[in-house]
Write an enzyme that holds these catalytic residues in place. Structure first.
Site, PDB file in Angstrom:
ATOM      1  N   GLU A 157      -1.870  84.766   4.799  1.00 34.98           N
ATOM      2  CA  GLU A 157      -1.908  85.888   3.855  1.00 34.98           C
ATOM      3  C   GLU A 157      -2.045  85.414   2.411  1.00 34.98           C
ATOM      4  OE1 GLU A 157       1.685  88.207   4.336  1.00 34.98           O
ATOM      5  OE2 GLU A 157       2.928  86.436   4.535  1.00 34.98           O
ATOM      6  N   CYS A 213      -2.387  91.178  11.839  1.00 44.65           N
ATOM      7  CA  CYS A 213      -1.246  92.091  11.902  1.00 44.65           C
ATOM      8  C   CYS A 213      -1.090  92.952  10.653  1.00 44.65           C
ATOM      9  CB  CYS A 213       0.050  91.335  12.194  1.00 44.65           C
ATOM     10  SG  CYS A 213       0.496  90.193  10.882  1.00 44.65           S
ATOM     11  N   ARG A 219       8.923  87.348  12.809  1.00 39.49           N
ATOM     12  CA  ARG A 219       8.660  86.735  11.505  1.00 39.49           C
ATOM     13  C   ARG A 219       9.974  86.477  10.789  1.00 39.49           C
ATOM     14  NH1 ARG A 219       5.088  89.984   7.234  1.00 39.49           N
ATOM     15  NH2 ARG A 219       6.972  91.222   6.952  1.00 39.49           N
ATOM     16  N   ARG A 258       9.031  92.620  11.743  1.00 38.37           N
ATOM     17  CA  ARG A 258       9.390  92.426  10.322  1.00 38.37           C
ATOM     18  C   ARG A 258      10.915  92.406  10.226  1.00 38.37           C
ATOM     19  NH1 ARG A 258       4.589  95.883   9.352  1.00 38.37           N
ATOM     20  NH2 ARG A 258       3.347  94.906   7.720  1.00 38.37           N
ATOM     21  N   ASN A 289      -2.686  92.796   4.487  1.00 40.87           N
ATOM     22  CA  ASN A 289      -2.143  93.545   3.344  1.00 40.87           C
ATOM     23  C   ASN A 289      -1.992  92.623   2.138  1.00 40.87           C
ATOM     24  OD1 ASN A 289      -1.827  95.446   5.316  1.00 40.87           O
ATOM     25  ND2 ASN A 289       0.376  95.167   5.530  1.00 40.87           N
ATOM     26  N   ASP A 290      -1.367  91.478   2.387  1.00 37.21           N
ATOM     27  CA  ASP A 290      -1.194  90.530   1.283  1.00 37.21           C
ATOM     28  C   ASP A 290      -2.466  89.745   1.017  1.00 37.21           C
ATOM     29  OD1 ASP A 290       1.362  90.786   0.124  1.00 37.21           O
ATOM     30  OD2 ASP A 290       2.247  90.068   1.983  1.00 37.21           O
ATOM     31  N   ARG A 302      -0.543  95.413  -4.662  1.00 37.77           N
ATOM     32  CA  ARG A 302      -0.776  96.382  -3.583  1.00 37.77           C
ATOM     33  C   ARG A 302       0.060  97.651  -3.732  1.00 37.77           C
ATOM     34  NH1 ARG A 302       1.953  93.088   1.555  1.00 37.77           N
ATOM     35  NH2 ARG A 302       2.761  95.013   2.415  1.00 37.77           N
ATOM     36  N   HIS A 334       5.859  99.205   1.682  1.00 34.72           N
ATOM     37  CA  HIS A 334       6.728  99.235   2.848  1.00 34.72           C
ATOM     38  C   HIS A 334       7.164 100.636   3.216  1.00 34.72           C
ATOM     39  CE1 HIS A 334       6.147  95.092   2.176  1.00 34.72           C
ATOM     40  NE2 HIS A 334       6.328  95.001   3.476  1.00 34.72           N
TER      41      HIS A 334
END
Ligand code: PEP
Ligand code: MG
Length: 572
Positions: free
Chosen positions: A431, A502, A332, A296, A454-455, A465, A189
């Site tokens: 994800e 995304c 989200r 987010r 990403n996930d 990650r 992040h």
């Protein structure tokens, strides 16, 4: 000397080092002399007074309409003045001869433990207040400055072993020239926030906090992933030239910012934004994007010492929805857990937090937090085109339960006489591999989905990650990831449901042809990627996109995929 790390956000910077170390008190059992009891009690009382003064100053700086926050900080003053707590601390100093810091820690921890065990989540939340007050008292006791990234006085290169999302969310961005950390990967992040603010960042540099001296001038090459200390005149000249070149390239790319993204043979691709707040700086990009593909919202929770209230969230969502008018704004719901901790919520320690009580699971466990957010979202829905998206959905049961709770919230709002739109789209992040595999069933049930690469990459390849030790295994060009994306795209196309991407992969221009070739028509990304991706789209035709996508699906390794995509890009 040159140090190496992973580039999380590009740029070249010359600047002075600022070491950031969050205050972590080290407390051990210490005794005082009986002759010093009064002196120590007096010192304790002095720091209580200083703490009250600090909190009072915070209250005075706060807007009056922030009534909930005002209440919370007033409660902090009450905690500092609490007769029972103060008696116990004085008692430990006078009777057990404990030093005040040890006594403070002991007494506060006792109450934090009791409160954290409460079945009532609202009471559990109060543990965060006690923790906050305890840290304030201990910081004052150890006479440590209130160093926070929110009050940086001049532009600096921030160097830290790690930055928590709340550190990055509250930092004074205009004074952060670059970020260097020992921890973190390209999808951490810190990386996402750095990219969205356009702050150059090199992460995962071993021992960098020990290697760099405070205030020394360094060159940060966040293109090659290097930090240079004591540069020679040749190096200074070289990097000054590269900085100029980079800035010119960025300016050139900017000319693509405002174009409408069509492929060269006329297929319109939607470009949406990933945002973290309703800051005017983030909303400024609305004119040349097709909406928000990912808001987010966890950053609203992370930058505050208390949970954002329904009213605060309502204002935030309303502002974004109004700014985007009819364009879809995908918000989200809270995605907390994993690397994202909340200063305002006690979360259980877990051995595998990324596999634990994260995101939607955590919301199911803290229904009042989830419902407060859903209430705020629905109340704001009348101001624009709201799409609500649930993170970390692992099964259709997860989705159905989230939707049931949403229906309950709507019924409660209706009973309370609130207005809201009934046509809000409800969708999910894809994800977790289990839900990706179920894409055909999912596509028939949800209104839309967005693939969080990403996930998805993390869970598909079983690689943390954020762990720099396994960064070489976190392969964003892994052919398996493209195969999964291809299957999800096929299922959603067949059901005629909107699908976007995304994750960070969405903003990588090398991958744009593959995603478009697989049938994806909406890409959501950080603002810093928009120009380059639009440029890529404008020079792409559908036949090439399909050929590139089909080739990638046949390749065997991430290395082959990367080499192939680079060779395709080089031919343009
Ligand atoms: C993702 O996982 O790809 C995503 C977009 O969500 P986050 O990075 O916030 O986990
Ligand atoms: Mg995610």
């Amino acid at each position: 000397m040159t140090y190496y790390g992973i580039v999380a956000s590009e740029g070249i910077v010359f600047g002075d080092v600022f070491h950031y170390e969050p205050f972590v008190p080290s407390i051990s059992e210490k005794k005082i002399n009986s002759a010093d009891i009064d002196k120590n009690i007096k010192s304790y009382e002095n720091i209580c007074e200083k703490a009250k003064k600090e909190i009072q100053e915070l209250i005075e700086q706060m807007p009056q309409r922030d009534t909930d926050k005002l209440k919370i900080f007033s409660a902090h003053i009450e905690i500092v003045s609490d007769v029972a707590i103060n008696e116990e601390i004085r008692g430990y100093i006078a009777n057990e001869l404990y030093s005040p810091d040890y006594a403070i820690n002991l007494v506060y921890d006792k109450y934090i433990k009791i409160i954290s065990r409460s079945k009532d989540p609202l009471i559990r939340e109060r543990a965060a207040d006690l923790k906050d007050v305890k840290l304030r008292l201990l910081r004052l006791w150890f006479n440590v400055d209130n160093t926070s990234l929110s009050n940086l006085q001049k532009p600096v290169v921030v160097v830290a072993s790690d930055l928590s999302p709340s550190d990055t969310a509250t930092m004074k961005r205009e004074n952060v020239l670059a970020i260097l950390t020992e921890a973190g990967g390209i999808t951490s992040h810190t990386a996402i926030l750095a990219k969205s603010c356009g702050i150059p960042a090199v992460l995962g540099i071993p021992n960098i906090t020990k290697e760099l001296k405070p205030s020394e001038t360094v060159i940060v090459d966040a293109i090659e992933g290097k930090v240079i200390t004591n540069p020679t005149q040749d190096e200074i000249d070289y990097y000054a030239a590269r900085k100029k070149e980079f800035n010119i390239k960025m300016e050139e790319a900017k000319s693509f910012l405002s174009i409408e993204p069509f492929t060269s043979d006329g297929v319109r691709i939607e470009i949406a934004l990933n945002i973290c707040s309703s800051d005017d700086r983030e909303l400024a990009h609305r004119n040349y994007t097709d909406g928000v593909g990912l808001f987010r919202t966890e950053f609203l929770y992370m930058k505050n010492e208390n949970l954002p209230t329904e009213e605060e969230q309502f204002e935030e969502y309303k502002k974004v929805l109004q700014a985007y008018k009819d364009k879809p704004v995908t918000i989200r719901t809270l995605d907390i857990g994993g690397d994202k901790k909340l200063p305002c919520l006690e979360l259980p320690e877990e051995d595998n937090p990324f596999l634990g009580l994260r995101a939607l699971r955590l919301c199911f466990d803290n229904l009042h937090i989830f419902k407060t957010q859903l209430r705020a979202l629905y109340r704001a829905s009348i101001y624009g085109n709201l799409w609500i998206m649930f993170p970390m959905v692992g099964s259709l049961e997860d989705f159905r339960l989230a939707k049931k709770i949403t229906e309950e919230v709507k019924a409660e709002l209706a009973a309370g006489g609130y207005d809201f739109r009934n046509d809000v789209k409800i969708g999910i992040m894809v994800e977790i591999p289990s839900i990706a595999v179920m894409a055909d069933k999912v596509a028939s049930e949800v209104d839309f989905a967005s693939i969080g690469t990403n996930d998805l990459c993390q869970y598909l390849t079983a690689v943390d990650r954020l762990n720099p030790k396994v960064v070489q295994y976190y392969q964003v060009y892994h052919p398996a990831l493209f195969r999964v994306i291809g299957n999800v795209a096929k299922a959603f196309r067949e059901h005629g449901k909107p699908l976007s991407i995304c994750g960070e992969l969405s903003g990588d221009p090398l991958v744009t042809p593959v995603l478009i070739g697989m049938g994806i028509r909406k890409l959501s990304m950080n603002e810093s990627s928009v120009a380059a991706v639009k440029k890529q789209i404008s020079t792409l035709d559908m036949q090439s996109a399909k050929r590139i996508a089909n080739t990638v699906l046949e390749l065997e390794t991430a290395e082959q995929v990367e080499a192939f995509l680079k060779s395709e890009a080089a031919q343009k």
